[in-house]
Design a protein around this motif. Sequence first.
Motif, PDB file in Angstrom:
ATOM      1  N   MET A   1      -9.747   4.213 -12.025  1.00  0.00           N
ATOM      2  CA  MET A   1      -9.999   3.405 -10.650  1.00  0.00           C
ATOM      3  C   MET A   1     -11.581   3.822 -10.352  1.00  0.00           C
ATOM      4  O   MET A   1     -12.099   4.843 -10.402  1.00  0.00           O
ATOM      5  CB  MET A   1      -9.253   4.031  -9.489  1.00  0.00           C
ATOM      6  CG  MET A   1      -7.664   3.720  -9.762  1.00  0.00           C
ATOM      7  SD  MET A   1      -6.866   4.401  -8.431  1.00  0.00           S
ATOM      8  CE  MET A   1      -7.226   3.298  -7.006  1.00  0.00           C
ATOM      9  N   ASP A   2     -12.248   2.506  -9.986  1.00  0.00           N
ATOM     10  CA  ASP A   2     -13.477   2.693  -9.769  1.00  0.00           C
ATOM     11  C   ASP A   2     -13.492   2.810  -7.845  1.00  0.00           C
ATOM     12  O   ASP A   2     -12.590   2.911  -7.469  1.00  0.00           O
ATOM     13  CB  ASP A   2     -14.391   1.534 -10.005  1.00  0.00           C
ATOM     14  CG  ASP A   2     -13.780   0.282  -9.624  1.00  0.00           C
ATOM     15  OD1 ASP A   2     -13.329   0.136  -8.244  1.00  0.00           O
ATOM     16  OD2 ASP A   2     -14.188  -1.008 -10.028  1.00  0.00           O
ATOM     17  N   ALA A   3     -14.895   2.957  -7.557  1.00  0.00           N
ATOM     18  CA  ALA A   3     -14.619   3.234  -6.105  1.00  0.00           C
ATOM     19  C   ALA A   3     -14.249   2.268  -5.192  1.00  0.00           C
ATOM     20  O   ALA A   3     -13.712   2.585  -4.169  1.00  0.00           O
ATOM     21  CB  ALA A   3     -16.432   3.449  -5.968  1.00  0.00           C
ATOM     22  N   ASN A   4     -14.683   0.796  -5.793  1.00  0.00           N
ATOM     23  CA  ASN A   4     -14.097  -0.051  -4.976  1.00  0.00           C
ATOM     24  C   ASN A   4     -12.366  -0.130  -4.818  1.00  0.00           C
ATOM     25  O   ASN A   4     -11.881  -0.469  -3.631  1.00  0.00           O
ATOM     26  CB  ASN A   4     -14.429  -1.427  -5.013  1.00  0.00           C
ATOM     27  CG  ASN A   4     -15.760  -1.679  -5.347  1.00  0.00           C
ATOM     28  OD1 ASN A   4     -16.513  -1.328  -4.185  1.00  0.00           O
ATOM     29  ND2 ASN A   4     -16.635  -2.484  -6.184  1.00  0.00           N
ATOM     30  N   GLU A   5     -11.900   0.321  -5.911  1.00  0.00           N
ATOM     31  CA  GLU A   5     -10.182   0.366  -5.994  1.00  0.00           C
ATOM     32  C   GLU A   5      -9.936   1.351  -4.995  1.00  0.00           C
ATOM     33  O   GLU A   5      -8.772   1.392  -4.477  1.00  0.00           O
ATOM     34  CB  GLU A   5      -9.950   0.536  -7.452  1.00  0.00           C
ATOM     35  CG  GLU A   5      -9.971  -0.802  -8.270  1.00  0.00           C
ATOM     36  CD  GLU A   5      -9.876  -0.721  -9.887  1.00  0.00           C
ATOM     37  OE1 GLU A   5      -9.333  -1.425 -10.214  1.00  0.00           O
ATOM     38  OE2 GLU A   5     -10.128   0.595 -10.211  1.00  0.00           O
ATOM     39  N   VAL A   6     -10.740   2.646  -4.990  1.00  0.00           N
ATOM     40  CA  VAL A   6     -10.032   3.613  -4.362  1.00  0.00           C
ATOM     41  C   VAL A   6     -10.189   3.343  -2.859  1.00  0.00           C
ATOM     42  O   VAL A   6      -9.334   3.588  -1.966  1.00  0.00           O
ATOM     43  CB  VAL A   6     -11.010   5.011  -4.581  1.00  0.00           C
ATOM     44  CG1 VAL A   6     -11.049   6.180  -3.593  1.00  0.00           C
ATOM     45  CG2 VAL A   6     -10.804   5.361  -6.083  1.00  0.00           C
ATOM     46  N   ALA A   7     -11.377   2.784  -2.362  1.00  0.00           N
ATOM     47  CA  ALA A   7     -11.540   2.036  -0.927  1.00  0.00           C
ATOM     48  C   ALA A   7     -10.273   1.407  -0.729  1.00  0.00           C
ATOM     49  O   ALA A   7      -9.998   1.368   0.600  1.00  0.00           O
ATOM     50  CB  ALA A   7     -12.764   1.636  -0.820  1.00  0.00           C
ATOM     51  N   GLN A   8     -10.172   0.107  -1.573  1.00  0.00           N
ATOM     52  CA  GLN A   8      -9.249  -0.822  -1.349  1.00  0.00           C
ATOM     53  C   GLN A   8      -7.628   0.014  -0.813  1.00  0.00           C
ATOM     54  O   GLN A   8      -6.793  -0.466  -0.271  1.00  0.00           O
ATOM     55  CB  GLN A   8      -8.990  -1.739  -2.167  1.00  0.00           C
ATOM     56  CG  GLN A   8      -8.129  -3.027  -1.766  1.00  0.00           C
ATOM     57  CD  GLN A   8      -8.553  -3.605  -0.572  1.00  0.00           C
ATOM     58  OE1 GLN A   8      -9.621  -3.956  -0.428  1.00  0.00           O
ATOM     59  NE2 GLN A   8      -7.531  -3.801   0.453  1.00  0.00           N
ATOM     60  N   TYR A   9      -7.560   0.938  -1.902  1.00  0.00           N
ATOM     61  CA  TYR A   9      -6.351   1.743  -1.849  1.00  0.00           C
ATOM     62  C   TYR A   9      -5.898   2.505  -0.448  1.00  0.00           C
ATOM     63  O   TYR A   9      -4.834   2.406   0.076  1.00  0.00           O
ATOM     64  CB  TYR A   9      -6.181   2.741  -2.911  1.00  0.00           C
ATOM     65  CG  TYR A   9      -4.959   3.587  -3.087  1.00  0.00           C
ATOM     66  CD1 TYR A   9      -3.660   3.058  -3.627  1.00  0.00           C
ATOM     67  CD2 TYR A   9      -4.882   4.744  -2.356  1.00  0.00           C
ATOM     68  CE1 TYR A   9      -2.591   3.868  -3.286  1.00  0.00           C
ATOM     69  CE2 TYR A   9      -4.118   5.692  -2.236  1.00  0.00           C
ATOM     70  CZ  TYR A   9      -2.664   5.050  -2.766  1.00  0.00           C
ATOM     71  OH  TYR A   9      -1.567   6.012  -2.789  1.00  0.00           O
ATOM     72  N   LEU A  10      -7.121   2.993  -0.037  1.00  0.00           N
ATOM     73  CA  LEU A  10      -7.024   3.783   1.290  1.00  0.00           C
ATOM     74  C   LEU A  10      -6.962   2.746   2.316  1.00  0.00           C
ATOM     75  O   LEU A  10      -6.183   3.149   3.550  1.00  0.00           O
ATOM     76  CB  LEU A  10      -8.238   4.504   1.406  1.00  0.00           C
ATOM     77  CG  LEU A  10      -8.401   5.690   0.382  1.00  0.00           C
ATOM     78  CD1 LEU A  10      -9.951   6.441   0.546  1.00  0.00           C
ATOM     79  CD2 LEU A  10      -7.367   7.083   0.670  1.00  0.00           C
ATOM     80  N   LYS A  11      -7.530   1.629   2.473  1.00  0.00           N
ATOM     81  CA  LYS A  11      -7.364   0.672   3.371  1.00  0.00           C
ATOM     82  C   LYS A  11      -5.686   0.107   3.554  1.00  0.00           C
ATOM     83  O   LYS A  11      -5.262  -0.107   4.359  1.00  0.00           O
ATOM     84  CB  LYS A  11      -8.057  -0.479   3.127  1.00  0.00           C
ATOM     85  CG  LYS A  11      -9.625  -0.249   3.368  1.00  0.00           C
ATOM     86  CD  LYS A  11     -10.683  -1.582   3.186  1.00  0.00           C
ATOM     87  CE  LYS A  11     -11.848  -1.333   3.379  1.00  0.00           C
ATOM     88  NZ  LYS A  11     -12.809  -2.377   3.168  1.00  0.00           N
ATOM     89  N   ASP A  12      -5.189   0.088   2.127  1.00  0.00           N
ATOM     90  CA  ASP A  12      -3.942  -0.592   2.119  1.00  0.00           C
ATOM     91  C   ASP A  12      -2.914   0.649   2.400  1.00  0.00           C
ATOM     92  O   ASP A  12      -1.521   0.359   2.628  1.00  0.00           O
ATOM     93  CB  ASP A  12      -3.426  -0.992   0.658  1.00  0.00           C
ATOM     94  CG  ASP A  12      -4.526  -2.201   0.466  1.00  0.00           C
ATOM     95  OD1 ASP A  12      -4.855  -2.934   1.227  1.00  0.00           O
ATOM     96  OD2 ASP A  12      -4.758  -2.433  -0.961  1.00  0.00           O
ATOM     97  N   ASN A  13      -3.465   1.960   2.259  1.00  0.00           N
ATOM     98  CA  ASN A  13      -2.265   2.937   2.506  1.00  0.00           C
ATOM     99  C   ASN A  13      -2.938   3.946   3.679  1.00  0.00           C
ATOM    100  O   ASN A  13      -3.460   4.979   3.376  1.00  0.00           O
ATOM    101  CB  ASN A  13      -2.065   3.842   1.253  1.00  0.00           C
ATOM    102  CG  ASN A  13      -1.518   3.000   0.033  1.00  0.00           C
ATOM    103  OD1 ASN A  13      -0.123   2.879  -0.259  1.00  0.00           O
ATOM    104  ND2 ASN A  13      -2.127   2.306  -0.514  1.00  0.00           N
ATOM    105  N   THR A  14      -3.009   3.368   5.038  1.00  0.00           N
ATOM    106  CA  THR A  14      -3.724   4.212   5.862  1.00  0.00           C
ATOM    107  C   THR A  14      -2.906   5.445   6.374  1.00  0.00           C
ATOM    108  O   THR A  14      -3.706   6.310   7.190  1.00  0.00           O
ATOM    109  CB  THR A  14      -3.388   3.134   7.222  1.00  0.00           C
ATOM    110  OG1 THR A  14      -2.283   2.967   7.538  1.00  0.00           O
ATOM    111  CG2 THR A  14      -4.292   1.994   6.955  1.00  0.00           C
ATOM    112  N   ASP A  15      -1.605   5.760   5.633  1.00  0.00           N
ATOM    113  CA  ASP A  15      -1.036   7.003   6.122  1.00  0.00           C
ATOM    114  C   ASP A  15      -1.167   8.059   4.860  1.00  0.00           C
ATOM    115  O   ASP A  15      -0.591   9.089   4.921  1.00  0.00           O
ATOM    116  CB  ASP A  15       0.665   6.799   6.188  1.00  0.00           C
ATOM    117  CG  ASP A  15       1.137   6.094   4.965  1.00  0.00           C
ATOM    118  OD1 ASP A  15       0.328   5.509   4.024  1.00  0.00           O
ATOM    119  OD2 ASP A  15       2.340   6.348   4.694  1.00  0.00           O
TER     120      ASP A  15
END
Length: 222
Positions: free
Chosen positions: A1-15
């Motif tokens: 996963m690149d940095a953008n994918e990590v950031a998007q994952y955290l946005k999609d998984n707020t918990d």
Amino acid sequence: MDANEVAQYLKDNTDFFERHAELFSTMKVPHPHEGKAVSLAERQVLALRERVRGMELRVSELVRAASENEHISDRLLLWSRGLLKERDPQALPAAVAGGLGEIFSVPDVALRIWADTAPGDAEAPWRGEVSADARTFANGLMSPYCGPNSGFEASAWLEREVRSLALIPLRVGIAPEAFGLLVLASPDAERFTPSMGTTFLTRIGELASASLSRLLTEAPRA
């Protein structure tokens, strides 16, 4: 996963950090100023402190601006009251110019009226000669000019050399032609600059026009 994918994952998984609370104490991130590593929680606290500090500075600027505006409004009211109390129309030009100089601490103030007034006013200082070009320039001012003295004819109406000035047209209502010109000037080049707001200068022009229109034998049509 690149940095953008990590950031998007955290946005999609707020918990995520609720399920992995231990990361707040174990993860280390760079300190924004000191070049050392701090915990994620401490880094978040630092970010919040910086945001609060920025908000405090902004609030402080707003409070200062509000205080300055209130002070200007008080002086404008004091000047307006002096004009209303003046019963002699012939004394109004001196009240307008003198009040501005004293109440607003303007170093130099000049006034010219070229519309028809009483015959006895011919020798008054404010009835001095004004060229056709200066009148045309005043007619073209839809708002006060504020900036450096670029060799304006009006600067010659003053007793000393000035480097910055405000030129305020005097007119009745929305009349296309001005019946005079009010000049506020200073030897300080930074006293009147193009970046200054002209709201209060416009109000000064409106009040001065309303008062001085009492001198006109025939007011210009609005």
